[in-house]
Design an enzyme around this catalytic site. Structure first.
Site, short mmCIF file in Angstrom:
data_model
loop_
_atom_site.label_atom_id
_atom_site.label_comp_id
_atom_site.label_asym_id
_atom_site.label_seq_id
_atom_site.Cartn_x
_atom_site.Cartn_y
_atom_site.Cartn_z
CB SER A 102 -0.96 -0.04 1.19
OG SER A 102 -1.91 0.98 1.14
CG ASP A 241 -2.68 4.10 -1.46
OD1 ASP A 241 -3.39 3.91 -2.47
OD2 ASP A 241 -2.75 3.40 -0.44
CG ASP A 243 -2.92 -0.56 -2.44
OD1 ASP A 243 -2.93 0.62 -2.02
OD2 ASP A 243 -3.51 -1.49 -1.87
CG ASP A 245 -6.17 0.73 -0.93
OD1 ASP A 245 -5.35 1.66 -0.80
OD2 ASP A 245 -6.20 -0.25 -0.15
#
Length: 446
Positions: A102, A241, A243, A245
């Site tokens: 992440s 960010d 990833d 999400d």
């Protein structure tokens, strides 16, 4: 039962240190594959990743683990986490994997697992997989070893999905948008989706090299985005960010807009259009009291959960709400996605911007947040919150803030830290309350 490997969002750690090693990744693939090999159909897992250098290693190890227990592997390369949830469902796969840490630095990595419904796994499934990791997994007979293939059109499938969430009667023509992809998973799909909808796109954070993910770019480091929006004369900036999400927005003046304001915009807009289910929004205990009061003024309930998007999603699914999220920018729109989706949330914000004709600085400032302060107190052991003196200080603080603010005190789920948060109408009072509680915790913790 406490989990050994899984945290609040999958397995995560420093690469090449336990548990984030190639050997562990292969064991996770074997265990998760064995757990989800059910029935007599041909089983399939979808594996995606972000742009970290270690993604190659983890991907290859997991591919070996899954195929060794008879599961076919579909590799899709760098894609946002929500894309893996979507593809797992649409491809009728038994399991989905996202290899990402992440918003963490590149040296970390993680493994997130999705079930066949596209949702992250339940506690029960994670515990069952942990038992298999530490036990023996039956390997497939030689003729039944799985195959692996890479699909090249996965990015296009996700772009099409994301664009379909944008209202059919709207376009982004004439809107200059800066998008910061954090040198992460959305570096190709986010700029493409915005351009295809008509926006004049300025893309930054779109040159991943394996070690620059989240490095001075993205939702946790928006300074470059702020400067680019102002310098280019853009109407709005979007930061994702690593990833993708998570979403943070920057208005045309360069001011950062957090998830609380964004959720307020989406919830009130959906309520106006009759789309907001049960006239409620789900957020965590960390969301500002200003958001709660703003929603009350629009006859919208705020349902609070523990910190973590998994708890937000549990409340949404269990109680029938379709908008939820966190102040940090995880926004879940369950009409479209099974997890937080930064691009889909951004498209809802852009739709409101186009409809309103207002500048972003006006549209996105829905309420004045109350002063809020969070401090962490590290401790070595024991349970300092059970100490009588700490309880007494907390009780006094709650009485002092009654009707004017609130207090949230909780142990961290990932490190030996007590988090002390207070908010209220008087910044000085908030600071004093937090300091008193932190001092009491320090004394009790020795």
């Amino acid at each position: 039962m406490a989990r050994k490997y899984f945290g609040t969002d999958g397995i995560r750690g420093l690469t090449n240190k336990a548990p984030m090693t190639a050997a562990m990744a292969m064991k996770v693939g074997m265990a998760a594959g064995a757990h989800f090999v059910r029935g007599d159909h041909k089983h399939r897992v979808v594996i995606g990743k972000d742009t970290r250098l270690s993604g190659y290693m983890i991907e290859a190890a997991m591919e070996a683990g899954f195929t060794s227990v008879g599961m076919d592997v579909t590799l899709v390369g760098p894609l946002p986490t929500p894309a893996i949830g979507m593809l797992t469902r649409s491809m009728r796969a038994d399991l989905g994997v996202m290899i990402s840490a992440s918003h963490n630095p590149y040296a970390d990595n993680g493994i997130k697992l999705f079930g066949p419904d596209g949702y992250k796994l339940s506690d029960a499934d994670e515990l069952a997989i942990e038992a298999l990791i530490d036990g023996d997994v039956a390997l497939a007979p030689a003729p039944e070893i799985g195959r692996a293939r890479r699909i090249e059109d996965a990015r296009g499938r996700y772009i099409h999905f994301a664009k379909a969430t944008f209202p059919d009667d709207l376009r982004l023509d004439g809107l200059k948008v800066v998008v910061d992809c954090a040198n992460g998973a959305a570096y190709q799909v986010a700029p493409s989706a915005l351009w295809e909808l008509g926006a004049d796109v300025i893309a930054i954070g779109v040159a991943p090299n394996g070690i620059n993910i989240n490095d001075q770019v993205g939702s946790t480091a928006p300074q470059t985005l702020c400067e680019t929006v102002v310098a280019s004369g853009a109407q709005i900036g979007i930061a994702l960010d690593g990833d993708a999400d998570r979403l943070i927005v920057v208005d045309e003046t360069g001011r950062v807009i957090d998830g609380d304001q964004l959720m307020a915009v989406i919830a009130t807009g959906w309520a106006r259009n009759g789309k907001l289910r049960n006239r409620g929004l789900v957020a965590t205990v960390m969301s500002n009291l200003g958001l709660e009061r703003h929603l009350q003024n629009h006859d919208i309930k705020l349902i609070r959960t523990a910190v973590g998007d998994r708890y937000v999603l549990e409340a949404m699914r269990g109680q029938g709400y379709n908008v939820g999220g966190e102040q940090s920018g995880h926004i879940i729109l369950s009409d479209y996605a099974t997890t937080g989706d930064g691009l889909v949330a951004a498209l809802q914000i852009l739709a409101e911007l186009v409809r309103s004709g207002l500048p972003a600085s006006e549209l996105l400032h829905r309420f004045d947040p109350l002063p809020q302060l969070l401090k962490n107190v590290r401790f070595k052991g024991g349970k300092p919150l059970d100490d009588a003196s700490v309880k007494a200080v907390i009780a006094d603080a709650e009485g002092e803030l009654a009707g004017k603010g609130r207090l949230v005190i909780r142990p961290s789920g990932t490190e030996p830290v007590i988090r002390v948060m207070a908010e209220g109408e008087d910044a000085g009072q908030v600071a004093a309350v937090v300091d008193r509680i932190c001092d009491a915790v320090k004394v009790a913790a020795g």
